[in-house]
Write a protein that holds these residues in place. Sequence first.
Motif, PDB file in Angstrom:
ATOM      1  N   ARG A 187       0.843  -1.207   0.000  1.00 63.46           N
ATOM      2  CA  ARG A 187       0.000   0.000   0.000  1.00 63.46           C
ATOM      3  C   ARG A 187       0.874   1.252   0.000  1.00 63.46           C
ATOM      4  O   ARG A 187       0.633   2.200  -0.746  1.00 63.46           O
ATOM      5  CB  ARG A 187      -0.877  -0.039   1.257  1.00 63.46           C
ATOM      6  CG  ARG A 187      -2.136   0.755   1.144  1.00 63.46           C
ATOM      7  CD  ARG A 187      -2.931   0.713   2.437  1.00 63.46           C
ATOM      8  NE  ARG A 187      -3.532  -0.567   2.738  1.00 63.46           N
ATOM      9  CZ  ARG A 187      -3.192  -1.355   3.774  1.00 63.46           C
ATOM     10  NH1 ARG A 187      -2.260  -1.005   4.625  1.00 63.46           N
ATOM     11  NH2 ARG A 187      -3.805  -2.506   3.956  1.00 63.46           N
ATOM     12  N   ALA A 188       1.923   1.232   0.822  1.00 64.28           N
ATOM     13  CA  ALA A 188       2.821   2.396   0.903  1.00 64.28           C
ATOM     14  C   ALA A 188       3.526   2.613  -0.436  1.00 64.28           C
ATOM     15  O   ALA A 188       3.675   3.760  -0.894  1.00 64.28           O
ATOM     16  CB  ALA A 188       3.843   2.187   2.029  1.00 64.28           C
ATOM     17  N   ALA A 189       3.942   1.523  -1.086  1.00 72.98           N
ATOM     18  CA  ALA A 189       4.627   1.655  -2.383  1.00 72.98           C
ATOM     19  C   ALA A 189       3.682   2.249  -3.421  1.00 72.98           C
ATOM     20  O   ALA A 189       4.055   3.143  -4.193  1.00 72.98           O
ATOM     21  CB  ALA A 189       5.141   0.282  -2.836  1.00 72.98           C
ATOM     22  N   LEU A 190       2.442   1.770  -3.408  1.00 70.22           N
ATOM     23  CA  LEU A 190       1.448   2.315  -4.359  1.00 70.22           C
ATOM     24  C   LEU A 190       1.268   3.812  -4.165  1.00 70.22           C
ATOM     25  O   LEU A 190       1.267   4.592  -5.116  1.00 70.22           O
ATOM     26  CB  LEU A 190       0.101   1.660  -4.072  1.00 70.22           C
ATOM     27  CG  LEU A 190      -0.421   0.596  -5.005  1.00 70.22           C
ATOM     28  CD1 LEU A 190      -1.633  -0.080  -4.395  1.00 70.22           C
ATOM     29  CD2 LEU A 190      -0.783   1.154  -6.363  1.00 70.22           C
ATOM     30  N   ARG A 191       1.103   4.204  -2.900  1.00 73.82           N
ATOM     31  CA  ARG A 191       0.846   5.625  -2.602  1.00 73.82           C
ATOM     32  C   ARG A 191       2.041   6.473  -3.004  1.00 73.82           C
ATOM     33  O   ARG A 191       1.896   7.596  -3.470  1.00 73.82           O
ATOM     34  CB  ARG A 191       0.562   5.799  -1.108  1.00 73.82           C
ATOM     35  CG  ARG A 191      -0.773   5.209  -0.720  1.00 73.82           C
ATOM     36  CD  ARG A 191      -1.369   5.938   0.489  1.00 73.82           C
ATOM     37  NE  ARG A 191      -2.766   5.564   0.668  1.00 73.82           N
ATOM     38  CZ  ARG A 191      -3.194   4.750   1.626  1.00 73.82           C
ATOM     39  NH1 ARG A 191      -2.352   4.256   2.499  1.00 73.82           N
ATOM     40  NH2 ARG A 191      -4.474   4.457   1.709  1.00 73.82           N
ATOM     41  N   GLU A 192       3.232   5.913  -2.833  1.00 66.92           N
ATOM     42  CA  GLU A 192       4.421   6.717  -3.123  1.00 66.92           C
ATOM     43  C   GLU A 192       4.694   6.798  -4.629  1.00 66.92           C
ATOM     44  O   GLU A 192       5.087   7.851  -5.135  1.00 66.92           O
ATOM     45  CB  GLU A 192       5.620   6.088  -2.414  1.00 66.92           C
ATOM     46  CG  GLU A 192       6.833   6.999  -2.459  1.00 66.92           C
ATOM     47  CD  GLU A 192       8.081   6.286  -1.967  1.00 66.92           C
ATOM     48  OE1 GLU A 192       8.012   5.614  -0.919  1.00 66.92           O
ATOM     49  OE2 GLU A 192       9.110   6.398  -2.666  1.00 66.92           O
ATOM     50  N   ILE A 193       4.470   5.713  -5.332  1.00 62.71           N
ATOM     51  CA  ILE A 193       4.921   5.652  -6.733  1.00 62.71           C
ATOM     52  C   ILE A 193       3.903   6.231  -7.713  1.00 62.71           C
ATOM     53  O   ILE A 193       4.275   6.930  -8.659  1.00 62.71           O
ATOM     54  CB  ILE A 193       5.313   4.196  -7.095  1.00 62.71           C
ATOM     55  CG1 ILE A 193       6.572   3.827  -6.302  1.00 62.71           C
ATOM     56  CG2 ILE A 193       5.536   4.035  -8.596  1.00 62.71           C
ATOM     57  CD1 ILE A 193       6.999   2.381  -6.373  1.00 62.71           C
ATOM     58  N   PHE A 194       2.616   5.963  -7.493  1.00 61.50           N
ATOM     59  CA  PHE A 194       1.625   6.528  -8.429  1.00 61.50           C
ATOM     60  C   PHE A 194       1.476   8.026  -8.171  1.00 61.50           C
ATOM     61  O   PHE A 194       1.371   8.434  -7.010  1.00 61.50           O
ATOM     62  CB  PHE A 194       0.263   5.850  -8.249  1.00 61.50           C
ATOM     63  CG  PHE A 194       0.060   4.681  -9.174  1.00 61.50           C
ATOM     64  CD1 PHE A 194      -0.399   4.871 -10.470  1.00 61.50           C
ATOM     65  CD2 PHE A 194       0.339   3.395  -8.752  1.00 61.50           C
ATOM     66  CE1 PHE A 194      -0.577   3.798 -11.337  1.00 61.50           C
ATOM     67  CE2 PHE A 194       0.166   2.318  -9.606  1.00 61.50           C
ATOM     68  CZ  PHE A 194      -0.289   2.521 -10.899  1.00 61.50           C
TER      69      PHE A 194
END
Length: 197
Positions: A187-194
């Motif tokens: 979830r954190a990766a999604l929020r950071e990358i998109f």
Amino acid sequence: MTAIAQPTAQLPLSKRLKAGTSRDHDSVDTLVMHSRPFESLERYGYFLRVQHRFHGAIDALYDDIALNRLLPGLSELPRFEAVCADLAALDLSVPPVPPAVIPSSPHAALGWLYCSEGSNLGAAYLFKETQRIGLDAQYGARHLAAHPQGRGLHWRQFVALLDGLDLSEAQRDEAVSGAVAAFDFYRAALREIFPAA
Ligand code: HEM
């Protein structure tokens, strides 16, 4: 006869993991869909970077000797290389290998692997969606393609290994915490990358 709810302590480990993470799964599923990863190749590129972050961070777990003793055949399952191949096929730069996650124990690592291997099931749907933007198993969506034996069989074999482990209640709790941590990481990766919508 009235059905009696099974206390989670008596559930097979895979069912326990599922019960302990279903809310996390649903929130990640919703976040992925809200990110519209199949709307364009550009947005799919962000999705690939999320997958790169996640599968890169757990890649070393698949080669871990102790984990391979617990789950024979584990070393044949990682998808990190396929994610890198998908980035390269689309002429996208392959980011540096992300820092490895170090789960708090081998049992917590089982939860991370459950999260990763289970994501192959939902990948059936994601794989179909990639066809909208002209991708397939040879071009750009290799890491979402089904295992040669099929997703179902592959998953049932993995679940049988998990459920065959002889773990204490504390170790089963650690596995659930590991799976929750894996969903949090994703979830954190999604929020950071998109980029923000
Ligand atoms: C839009 C994105 C997603 C969709 C639509 C989706 C959909 C699904 C579906 C339909 C299943 C059940 C399949 C079956 O029982 O045959 C499933 C299982 C699962 N998915 Fe996802 N998924 C998505 C993303 C993810 C992600 C990003 C992860 C992990 C990072 C993940 C982890 C899992 C796990 C661990 C299971 C196994 C649950 C079990 O124990 O049965 N999913 N997913």
